[in-house]
Design an enzyme around this catalytic site. Sequence first.
Site, PDB file in Angstrom:
ATOM      1  CE  LYS A  39      -3.769  -2.510   0.217  1.00  0.00           C
ATOM      2  NZ  LYS A  39      -3.213  -3.852   0.283  1.00  0.00           N
ATOM      3  CD  GLU A  96      -4.432   6.337   3.456  1.00  0.00           C
ATOM      4  OE1 GLU A  96      -4.078   5.857   2.375  1.00  0.00           O
ATOM      5  OE2 GLU A  96      -5.597   6.237   3.901  1.00  0.00           O
ATOM      6  CB  ILE A 124     -11.415  11.021   4.794  1.00  0.00           C
ATOM      7  CG1 ILE A 124     -10.056  11.228   4.166  1.00  0.00           C
ATOM      8  CG2 ILE A 124     -12.521  11.860   4.169  1.00  0.00           C
ATOM      9  CD1 ILE A 124      -9.782  12.339   3.341  1.00  0.00           C
ATOM     10  CG  HIS A 131     -15.007   1.974  -0.401  1.00  0.00           C
ATOM     11  ND1 HIS A 131     -14.177   1.241   0.414  1.00  0.00           N
ATOM     12  CD2 HIS A 131     -14.716   1.572  -1.665  1.00  0.00           C
ATOM     13  CE1 HIS A 131     -13.435   0.436  -0.330  1.00  0.00           C
ATOM     14  NE2 HIS A 131     -13.748   0.625  -1.595  1.00  0.00           N
ATOM     15  CD  GLU A 168     -10.966  -0.917  -2.929  1.00  0.00           C
ATOM     16  OE1 GLU A 168     -10.718  -0.498  -1.778  1.00  0.00           O
ATOM     17  OE2 GLU A 168     -11.459  -2.032  -3.149  1.00  0.00           O
ATOM     18  NE  ARG A 179      -8.500  -9.202  -4.078  1.00  0.00           N
ATOM     19  CZ  ARG A 179      -9.622  -8.617  -3.689  1.00  0.00           C
ATOM     20  NH1 ARG A 179     -10.726  -8.720  -4.435  1.00  0.00           N
ATOM     21  NH2 ARG A 179      -9.680  -7.914  -2.571  1.00  0.00           N
ATOM     22  CB  VAL A 188     -16.578  -9.965  -3.380  1.00  0.00           C
ATOM     23  CG1 VAL A 188     -17.914 -10.592  -2.972  1.00  0.00           C
ATOM     24  CG2 VAL A 188     -15.425 -10.683  -2.685  1.00  0.00           C
ATOM     25  NE  ARG A 195     -19.316  -8.301  -0.400  1.00  0.00           N
ATOM     26  CZ  ARG A 195     -17.990  -8.167  -0.331  1.00  0.00           C
ATOM     27  NH1 ARG A 195     -17.294  -8.863   0.557  1.00  0.00           N
ATOM     28  NH2 ARG A 195     -17.373  -7.331  -1.134  1.00  0.00           N
TER      29      ARG A 195
END
Length: 450
Positions: free
Chosen positions: A116, A200, A203, A208, A275, A292, A295, A338
């Site tokens: 990251k 970070e 926020i 998201h 993201e 990748r 989901v 989900r």
Amino acid sequence: MFTKILVANRGEIAVRIIRACREMGIKTVAVYSEADRDSLHTLLADEAVCIGPAPSGESYLNMERIISATVAMKAEAIHPGFGFLSENARFAQLCEKCNITFIGPSAELIHKMGNKSEARKTMMEAGVPVVPGSKEPVRTVEEARAMADQIGYPVMIKASSGGGGKGMRISWGPEDFDGNFQNAQMESVKGFSDDTMYLERYIEKPRHIEFQIMADKHGHVVHLGERDCSIQRRHQKVLEESPSIAISQELRKKMGETAVRAAKAVKYENAGTIEFLLDKNKNFYFMEMNTRIQVEHPVTEMVTGMDLIQEQIRVAAGETLSVTQDQVRIQGHAIECRINAENPEKHFMPCPGLITNVHTPGGNGVRVDSHIYSDYRVPPNYDSMLLKLIVHGKDRKSAIAKMRSALGELVIEGIETNLDFQYEILNHEAFQDGDTDTHFIPTYFPEYGK
């Protein structure tokens, strides 16, 4: 094009990949642990190979056994799905050494974007906006505390190799910083064997928003619109939708172009997700890149009409993208819930066991991605997700109505699930008004948000 692909995963994503391959006329090999001997993916694949006992480390995470199965069954490629080895650079490199196509980006790219702090540095160099924070990884609490003082509180402490909400803590001030840093770092070492962290600025109440990108080996990159994944519990997504009600067409264009620029900056290939965090003033910041399939990819498929798994396979085989950016059309609205084997009223305790009866909903615009069936025994060894219920409507209001109807028709007996909790979310006035952020669950369902 490949003639045979080994699916290095389990559950609903393994079933999803097998179905995509069957439509393309490609034979499949399923791998399974002893606990998954009767799982649906082993029944649907053309061939199936047991790769070890129930623990993931001895089966689905055992690289040598998966490579050996691929060679023995004469498969030319491996699709890793999500989770397990899907973002493991060493596994991708092992595939390359064995002349097996890894259906995903290169090992070098997985390593570069999987770390990251390295990804943040790369994005800053590419002119992609990032949340203010540390430019280099930190290892000691003293170094991190000095960095936090510069950034300003509150700060988010994150594991450089983290994911799935692990190795993350929020520190509201110097008084709780040291403990939060040490706990996050210990979690990172335990989960990822990596003690490097980064910081970070936190926020508050962001959305998201993630953009699906697809890139081929010939330098073409497109984005396929966004997904709003703000409904989360402890950084784990619960419900996703596309498009996001929070962004205008102008902002969508800007964020999409930024996502494409980010992918091009690292010469990305195959499916990936950029993201972003979106603050209350509509400023957006790069958060991370998932190298990748996600989901929640079905909501993108529902609004674009594309099959992302098939597109992954074509790109991995060297074909060019099937669409240009101008040809991508977002139509209607899609929502995914989900459904997990867990009890929300008992702190989301996993509830494995025998499913005695299943009835899944149907109808126009209703999709169920799952591996369960009546008399299927859910093993206690893996993720608790049972199925993904996805709906598509002409607009958000009709999609919500369709999802409420579909949830009302879904029956899973014998074990506890979070089905009723999903229904509560959909029925909440704030959700229906589109007034959501990543604190939606702890704000409106404090009994579930802990």
